[in-house]
Scaffold this active site. Structure first.
Site, PDB file in Angstrom:
ATOM      1  N   GLN A 286       5.008   5.426   4.020  1.00 45.63           N
ATOM      2  CA  GLN A 286       5.482   4.822   2.771  1.00 45.63           C
ATOM      3  C   GLN A 286       6.980   4.551   2.852  1.00 45.63           C
ATOM      4  OE1 GLN A 286       3.924   3.532   0.372  1.00 45.63           O
ATOM      5  NE2 GLN A 286       2.024   4.613  -0.080  1.00 45.63           N
ATOM      6  N   TYR A 315      -8.345   6.799   5.026  1.00 45.37           N
ATOM      7  CA  TYR A 315      -7.161   5.964   5.298  1.00 45.37           C
ATOM      8  C   TYR A 315      -5.950   6.885   5.398  1.00 45.37           C
ATOM      9  CZ  TYR A 315     -10.375   2.420   3.499  1.00 45.37           C
ATOM     10  OH  TYR A 315     -11.477   1.639   3.261  1.00 45.37           O
ATOM     11  N   GLU A 336      -8.834   7.358  10.060  1.00 43.49           N
ATOM     12  CA  GLU A 336      -7.786   6.334  10.086  1.00 43.49           C
ATOM     13  C   GLU A 336      -8.054   5.462  11.308  1.00 43.49           C
ATOM     14  OE1 GLU A 336      -4.662   5.205   8.723  1.00 43.49           O
ATOM     15  OE2 GLU A 336      -4.666   4.007  10.566  1.00 43.49           O
ATOM     16  N   ASP A 384      -6.851   5.743   0.196  1.00 41.08           N
ATOM     17  CA  ASP A 384      -5.529   5.092   0.147  1.00 41.08           C
ATOM     18  C   ASP A 384      -5.570   3.851   1.026  1.00 41.08           C
ATOM     19  OD1 ASP A 384      -2.840   4.536  -0.154  1.00 41.08           O
ATOM     20  OD2 ASP A 384      -2.136   6.212   1.060  1.00 41.08           O
ATOM     21  N   CYS A 411      -2.345  -0.022  -3.531  1.00 40.66           N
ATOM     22  CA  CYS A 411      -1.118  -0.826  -3.512  1.00 40.66           C
ATOM     23  C   CYS A 411      -1.400  -2.235  -3.999  1.00 40.66           C
ATOM     24  CB  CYS A 411      -0.504  -0.847  -2.112  1.00 40.66           C
ATOM     25  SG  CYS A 411      -1.614  -1.464  -0.851  1.00 40.66           S
TER      26      CYS A 411
HETATM   27  N1  SAH Z   1      -2.496   7.678   3.502  1.00 46.41           N
HETATM   28  C1  SAH Z   1      -1.466   7.238   4.401  1.00 46.41           C
HETATM   29  C2  SAH Z   1      -1.658   5.799   4.880  1.00 46.41           C
HETATM   30  C3  SAH Z   1      -1.957   4.777   3.829  1.00 46.41           C
HETATM   31  S1  SAH Z   1      -1.775   3.089   4.320  1.00 46.41           S
HETATM   32  C4  SAH Z   1      -0.106   7.434   3.767  1.00 46.41           C
HETATM   33  O1  SAH Z   1      -0.003   7.695   2.579  1.00 46.41           O
HETATM   34  O2  SAH Z   1       0.892   7.333   4.482  1.00 46.41           O
HETATM   35  C5  SAH Z   1      -3.397   2.607   4.711  1.00 46.41           C
HETATM   36  C6  SAH Z   1      -3.861   3.080   6.071  1.00 46.41           C
HETATM   37  O3  SAH Z   1      -5.204   2.622   6.253  1.00 46.41           O
HETATM   38  C7  SAH Z   1      -3.073   2.541   7.248  1.00 46.41           C
HETATM   39  O4  SAH Z   1      -2.661   3.646   8.017  1.00 46.41           O
HETATM   40  C8  SAH Z   1      -4.076   1.672   8.016  1.00 46.41           C
HETATM   41  O5  SAH Z   1      -3.890   1.735   9.407  1.00 46.41           O
HETATM   42  C9  SAH Z   1      -5.388   2.285   7.618  1.00 46.41           C
HETATM   43  N2  SAH Z   1      -6.581   1.434   7.650  1.00 46.41           N
HETATM   44  C10 SAH Z   1      -6.676   0.094   7.453  1.00 46.41           C
HETATM   45  N3  SAH Z   1      -7.962  -0.291   7.434  1.00 46.41           N
HETATM   46  C11 SAH Z   1      -8.713   0.830   7.618  1.00 46.41           C
HETATM   47  C12 SAH Z   1     -10.117   1.084   7.667  1.00 46.41           C
HETATM   48  N4  SAH Z   1     -11.000   0.097   7.532  1.00 46.41           N
HETATM   49  N5  SAH Z   1     -10.532   2.348   7.832  1.00 46.41           N
HETATM   50  C13 SAH Z   1      -9.620   3.366   7.971  1.00 46.41           C
HETATM   51  N6  SAH Z   1      -8.294   3.178   7.935  1.00 46.41           N
HETATM   52  C14 SAH Z   1      -7.840   1.928   7.765  1.00 46.41           C
END
Ligand code: SAH
Ligand code: NI
Length: 455
Positions: A286, A315, A336, A384, A411
């Site tokens: 973030q 995620y 992830e 997320d 987001c």
């Molecule tokens: N929860 C973490 C990351 C959130 S951002 C934080 O707060 O820092 C969203 C994340 O989802 C990213 O790391 C991206 O690489 C991942 N992502 C995107 N598509 C995805 C999917 N289909 N399945 C799992 N992860 C995914």
């Protein structure tokens, strides 16, 4: 319908703001979108472009100005979208974001007057970003850093990025000046010549550690790059990592797959909610650390964590959300899609002496049904996702898992509102919605929401 022509002028009142911060003007019910125009303002508008159902205009003259206008903002921040709400008073930005979430819930999810909570404001509304991602172009023969004009790849030179950590601005200018001295050529999208495409810099909010990534077309540098790296290290004592990222592509992705470490490590460390996190260059982190801590704290509060809880952190990125609560629950499972982020998460668990967290690489929509089949029975699911929101099949398997609550961090309120409908169809009810302002001066809206199982 009237025949509007380019350069026609009208006197009109601005009646609304689009979600990206353009003023809305209607001439005989035909809408025009106008940069740098706020609701309530009377303007003399000049037509720039006319389409089938809407057009674009610009302000020729203000006949009256809004009491909420911030005067003196550099218009480049609006033109580039660096701060597309920068001309609007902060308290009004917050009201607008709250209204936007309510409106989307009403229009998309049929929720009339859902009590969206007032947006949690940021204390630091300028210079808050911990990451800079700056395109580089030759402008009049000089290597120049800046930002693209909205909807284009035309570079607007920028030295003070307004919403990013001032230390990042200084590092970018230092690199720019050194590159000018060495006659580094910026990549040109048309001729496909040149070497340097983007400069990406992260500076950890709590530790101050710095990571520089030079996105280039070839791992063989056309100049003595070690000289630049040594100067950087001498100048910035918190520098922990300098890498090349190789991107030979023609698309709009900033990063390519391959990294080459030129200096130090391939990660920096930061702390969030008193836990330590290693962050690699391709991993998501973030950009507003102070507000992200409030966001995660709100998510934990909504969940009402119990020591017996089995939690899924979907995620999961580098593990921030799951590891932040691991010592208050029984078990955390995270998934992830970016492998190096999962490596960070696994390592971050060890760093923080957390033994009850398990991470896997893969998409949420494939791992979720797999975990169900393996007999994992979550009490809570945190999601997320990126801007496109959740996959429909993920919502089906997540609700099939029958958790006590689902905590959704979004987001993008548009895809969130769409997903609300899907969760409700699967027996989960929207209880609370709390927007948190992670992106002051911009149109971006972050929200955390609580769903509980319908009785
Ligand atoms: N929860 C973490 C990351 C959130 S951002 C934080 O707060 O820092 C969203 C994340 O989802 C990213 O790391 C991206 O690489 C991942 N992502 C995107 N598509 C995805 C999917 N289909 N399945 C799992 N992860 C995914
Ligand atoms: Ni948007």
């Amino acid at each position: 319908m009237e025949n509007f022509k380019k350069n026609d002028t009208f006197e009109a009142e601005v009646i609304d703001l689009t979600h990206e911060g353009q003023g809305v003007v209607k001439i005989n019910r035909f809408p025009f979108f106008v940069d740098n125009a706020l609701p309530g303002e009377r303007i003399k508008m000049r037509v720039l472009k006319v389409g089938k159902s809407f057009g674009f205009g610009r302000v020729d003259e203000f006949l009256s100005q809004s009491e909420h206008r911030i005067s003196g903002i550099n218009l480049d921040y609006l033109r580039t979208g660096i701060a597309d709400f920068g001309h609007l008073a902060y308290s009004e930005q917050l009201k607008f974001k709250q209204k936007q979430v309510s409106e989307l819930l009403r229009k998309t999810a049929g929720k009339v007057e859902f009590p969206v909570l007032p947006v949690l404001a940021a204390e630091q509304t300028l210079a808050y970003r911990n990451k800079a991602q700056v395109p580089v172009q030759m402008v009049d023969g000089l290597l120049t850093t800046g930002f693209y004009r909205k909807n284009s790849h035309t570079l607007v030179p920028v030295e003070d990025f307004y919403i990013q950590d001032k230390a990042l601005d200084a590092i970018i200018l230092f690199i720019r000046d050194e590159c000018r001295q060495m006659a580094v050529q910026a990549y040109d999208e048309k001729s496909r010549k040149g070497w340097l495409r983007h400069i990406v810099v992260r500076r950890a909010y709590h530790t101050g550690e710095v990571m520089v990534t030079l996105v280039v077309t070839n791992k063989k540098a056309p100049v003595p790059i070690k000289v630049l790296v040594n100067k950087l290290a001498a100048q910035f004592s918190n520098l922990k990592s300098v890498q090349l990222n190789i991107n030979k592509g023609t698309g709009s992705f900033i990063l390519g797959k391959e990294f080459v470490v030129l200096y130090g490590q391939d990660f920096i460390s930061d702390t969030m909610l008193d836990k330590t996190f290693q962050i690699s260059a391709p991993a998501f982190y973030q950009v507003n650390t102070a507000q992200a801590e409030k966001l995660y704290q709100t998510a934990y509060d909504f969940a009402q964590l119990l020591p017996t809880d089995v939690v899924i952190d979907a995620y999961s990125g580098i593990g921030t959300i799951g590891l932040g609560m691991a010592d208050r629950v029984a078990k955390v499972y995270g998934m992830e899609v970016i492998a190096s982020a999962v490596e960070n998460a696994q390592h971050n668990a060890q760093l923080n002496h957390i033994e009850n967290a398990h991470y896997e690489v893969g998409t949420a929509e494939t791992i979720m049904p797999k975990w169900l089949a393996e007999g994992i029975s979550p009490d809570l699911i945190f999601v997320d996702p990126p801007r496109k929101g959740l996959d429909e099949s993920f919502i089906e398997s997540a609700t099939e898992a029958n958790p006590r609550a689902i905590i959704y961090i979004s987001c993008n309120p548009a895809t969130f509102a769409r997903d609300v409908v899907r969760f409700e169809a699967q027996g989960y009810q929207l209880e609370k919605v709390q927007p948190v302002d992670l992106f002051p001066q911009t149109h971006h809206v972050e929200t955390v929401a609580l769903f509980t199982r319908k009785k």
